[in-house]
Motif scaffolding. Structure first.
Motif, PDB file in Angstrom:
ATOM      1  N   MET A   6       0.843  -1.190   0.000  1.00  0.00           N
ATOM      2  CA  MET A   6       0.000   0.000   0.000  1.00  0.00           C
ATOM      3  C   MET A   6       0.888   1.252   0.000  1.00  0.00           C
ATOM      4  SD  MET A   6      -2.969  -1.077   2.718  1.00  0.00           S
ATOM      5  CE  MET A   6      -1.840  -1.601   3.999  1.00  0.00           C
ATOM      6  N   VAL A   7       0.386   2.326  -0.589  1.00  0.00           N
ATOM      7  CA  VAL A   7       1.070   3.614  -0.522  1.00  0.00           C
ATOM      8  C   VAL A   7       0.705   4.229   0.826  1.00  0.00           C
ATOM      9  CG1 VAL A   7       1.254   5.923  -1.509  1.00  0.00           C
ATOM     10  CG2 VAL A   7       1.039   3.935  -3.022  1.00  0.00           C
ATOM     11  N   SER A   8       1.698   4.509   1.633  1.00  0.00           N
ATOM     12  CA  SER A   8       1.435   5.078   2.955  1.00  0.00           C
ATOM     13  C   SER A   8       0.911   6.505   2.813  1.00  0.00           C
ATOM     14  CB  SER A   8       2.715   5.082   3.801  1.00  0.00           C
ATOM     15  OG  SER A   8       3.634   6.026   3.274  1.00  0.00           O
ATOM     16  N   TYR A  20      -7.782   9.153   0.622  1.00  0.00           N
ATOM     17  CA  TYR A  20      -7.648   8.416   1.878  1.00  0.00           C
ATOM     18  C   TYR A  20      -8.547   9.015   2.960  1.00  0.00           C
ATOM     19  CZ  TYR A  20      -3.408   5.907   0.283  1.00  0.00           C
ATOM     20  OH  TYR A  20      -2.514   5.100  -0.362  1.00  0.00           O
ATOM     21  N   HIS A  21      -8.555  10.340   3.036  1.00  0.00           N
ATOM     22  CA  HIS A  21      -9.403  11.014   4.031  1.00  0.00           C
ATOM     23  C   HIS A  21     -10.881  10.679   3.789  1.00  0.00           C
ATOM     24  CE1 HIS A  21     -10.969  14.090   6.724  1.00  0.00           C
ATOM     25  NE2 HIS A  21     -11.722  14.509   5.721  1.00  0.00           N
ATOM     26  N   ALA A  22     -11.293  10.747   2.541  1.00  0.00           N
ATOM     27  CA  ALA A  22     -12.690  10.432   2.198  1.00  0.00           C
ATOM     28  C   ALA A  22     -12.995   8.965   2.518  1.00  0.00           C
ATOM     29  CB  ALA A  22     -12.958  10.728   0.724  1.00  0.00           C
ATOM     30  N   GLY A  28     -14.442   4.299   7.779  1.00  0.00           N
ATOM     31  CA  GLY A  28     -13.769   4.125   9.058  1.00  0.00           C
ATOM     32  C   GLY A  28     -12.320   3.699   8.906  1.00  0.00           C
ATOM     33  N   ALA A  29     -11.912   3.372   7.698  1.00  0.00           N
ATOM     34  CA  ALA A  29     -10.540   2.972   7.390  1.00  0.00           C
ATOM     35  C   ALA A  29     -10.331   3.159   5.892  1.00  0.00           C
ATOM     36  CB  ALA A  29     -10.318   1.504   7.760  1.00  0.00           C
ATOM     37  N   VAL A  30      -9.091   3.325   5.495  1.00  0.00           N
ATOM     38  CA  VAL A  30      -8.799   3.414   4.070  1.00  0.00           C
ATOM     39  C   VAL A  30      -8.911   2.002   3.494  1.00  0.00           C
ATOM     40  CG1 VAL A  30      -7.062   3.954   2.317  1.00  0.00           C
ATOM     41  CG2 VAL A  30      -7.223   5.363   4.387  1.00  0.00           C
ATOM     42  N   PRO A  31      -9.833   1.767   2.573  1.00  0.00           N
ATOM     43  CA  PRO A  31      -9.915   0.445   1.967  1.00  0.00           C
ATOM     44  C   PRO A  31      -8.593   0.099   1.265  1.00  0.00           C
ATOM     45  CG  PRO A  31     -11.929   1.660   1.545  1.00  0.00           C
ATOM     46  CD  PRO A  31     -10.933   2.640   2.124  1.00  0.00           C
ATOM     47  N   GLU A  32      -8.081  -1.084   1.558  1.00  0.00           N
ATOM     48  CA  GLU A  32      -6.781  -1.495   1.013  1.00  0.00           C
ATOM     49  C   GLU A  32      -6.717  -1.409  -0.509  1.00  0.00           C
ATOM     50  OE1 GLU A  32      -3.481  -5.066   1.325  1.00  0.00           O
ATOM     51  OE2 GLU A  32      -5.175  -5.073   2.696  1.00  0.00           O
ATOM     52  N   GLN A 175     -10.120  -7.098   5.388  1.00  0.00           N
ATOM     53  CA  GLN A 175      -9.579  -6.036   6.205  1.00  0.00           C
ATOM     54  C   GLN A 175     -10.235  -5.986   7.582  1.00  0.00           C
ATOM     55  OE1 GLN A 175      -9.344  -2.631   3.528  1.00  0.00           O
ATOM     56  NE2 GLN A 175      -8.644  -1.360   5.213  1.00  0.00           N
ATOM     57  N   GLY A 176     -11.168  -6.887   7.826  1.00  0.00           N
ATOM     58  CA  GLY A 176     -11.823  -6.907   9.131  1.00  0.00           C
ATOM     59  C   GLY A 176     -13.017  -5.987   9.253  1.00  0.00           C
ATOM     60  N   PHE A 177     -13.669  -5.680   8.150  1.00  0.00           N
ATOM     61  CA  PHE A 177     -14.832  -4.801   8.206  1.00  0.00           C
ATOM     62  C   PHE A 177     -15.989  -5.421   8.986  1.00  0.00           C
ATOM     63  CE2 PHE A 177     -12.845  -2.918   4.350  1.00  0.00           C
ATOM     64  CZ  PHE A 177     -12.736  -1.618   4.825  1.00  0.00           C
ATOM     65  N   THR A 178     -16.087  -6.734   8.992  1.00  0.00           N
ATOM     66  CA  THR A 178     -17.207  -7.377   9.699  1.00  0.00           C
ATOM     67  C   THR A 178     -16.740  -8.305  10.807  1.00  0.00           C
ATOM     68  OG1 THR A 178     -17.260  -9.103   8.014  1.00  0.00           O
ATOM     69  CG2 THR A 178     -18.805  -7.272   7.753  1.00  0.00           C
ATOM     70  N   SER A 179     -15.470  -8.269  11.170  1.00  0.00           N
ATOM     71  CA  SER A 179     -14.989  -9.167  12.216  1.00  0.00           C
ATOM     72  C   SER A 179     -15.288  -8.606  13.602  1.00  0.00           C
ATOM     73  CB  SER A 179     -13.488  -9.411  12.054  1.00  0.00           C
ATOM     74  OG  SER A 179     -12.791  -8.201  12.248  1.00  0.00           O
ATOM     75  N   GLY A 180     -15.189  -9.479  14.579  1.00  0.00           N
ATOM     76  CA  GLY A 180     -15.404  -9.054  15.954  1.00  0.00           C
ATOM     77  C   GLY A 180     -16.872  -9.020  16.314  1.00  0.00           C
ATOM     78  N   GLU A 181     -17.156  -8.376  17.427  1.00  0.00           N
ATOM     79  CA  GLU A 181     -18.530  -8.332  17.928  1.00  0.00           C
ATOM     80  C   GLU A 181     -19.440  -7.459  17.079  1.00  0.00           C
ATOM     81  OE1 GLU A 181     -18.525  -7.244  22.034  1.00  0.00           O
ATOM     82  OE2 GLU A 181     -17.044  -8.765  22.530  1.00  0.00           O
TER      83      GLU A 181
END
Length: 192
Positions: A6-8, A20-22, A28-32, A175-181
């Protein structure tokens, strides 16, 4: 980790930093896929404009039908990023994501409506190699959704075939968009 890094944010151009900001604001995160595509800023911007235009134009089909068909393509092609992101989008639309575990049995599962079954079968036929769509299938979809609906469904399924294959080829994984609780990405509609 993707095959192309990824480009940092620090190495990104001003225009890419805006993207990236958008992305962070909306998801909630920059999509990879954005951050990998940033190595070719002109194509990244072209893709983003295209995706936004397709999103705005896709209003003929019921959202559940469209999102399930797109999800099915991602699942069939094994794009874990697309599956993760697609489940998040369905959750934000208030759709039942628990039933996605039954998607392989959609033809007989009571978790799917007849409209959804038709769209899922079409997604399967379009995604197979070779493509196995029939005249009868298109006629049935046209009776159900109209010509504009068939075009929208076809476009969405074809587009997801491209996305899933691109992400898979570049090694972009979930990227974990639906992982966790709960979904990591804030729900833009305010629904829980």
């Amino acid at each position: 980790m993707s095959r192309i890094p990824m480009v940092s944010t620090k190495d990104a151009s001003l225009a890419t930093k805006f993207v990236y900001h958008a992305g962070r604001k909306r998801y909630g995160a920059v999509p990879e896929p954005f951050a990998v595509a940033a190595h070719h800023p002109a194509l990244m911007r072209a893709n983003l404009v295209h995706e936004l235009m397709v999103e705005k134009a896709s209003k003929v089909l019921p959202v559940n039908v469209r999102e399930l068909a797109v999800y099915r393509v991602a699942q069939r092609l094994g794009c874990s990023w697309c599956v993760d992101f697609g489940a998040m989008l369905q959750k934000h639309e208030g759709l039942d994501i628990e039933r996605l575990g039954n998607i392989d049995d959609y033809a007989t599962s009571p978790h799917f409506s007849e409209q959804e079954r038709m769209a899922l079968a079409y997604a399967d036929a379009m995604t197979g190699t070779p493509v196995s769509v029939t005249d009868e299938q298109v006629a049935e979809l046209e009776r159900e959704f109209g010509r504009a609906g068939v075009i929208e469904l076809t476009y969405q399924v074809a587009l997801e075939n491209g996305r899933a294959r691109l992400n898979s080829a570049l090694g972009i994984t979930d990227q974990g968009f639906t992982s966790g609780e709960a979904c990591r990405v804030p729900n833009p509609s305010g629904r829980e």
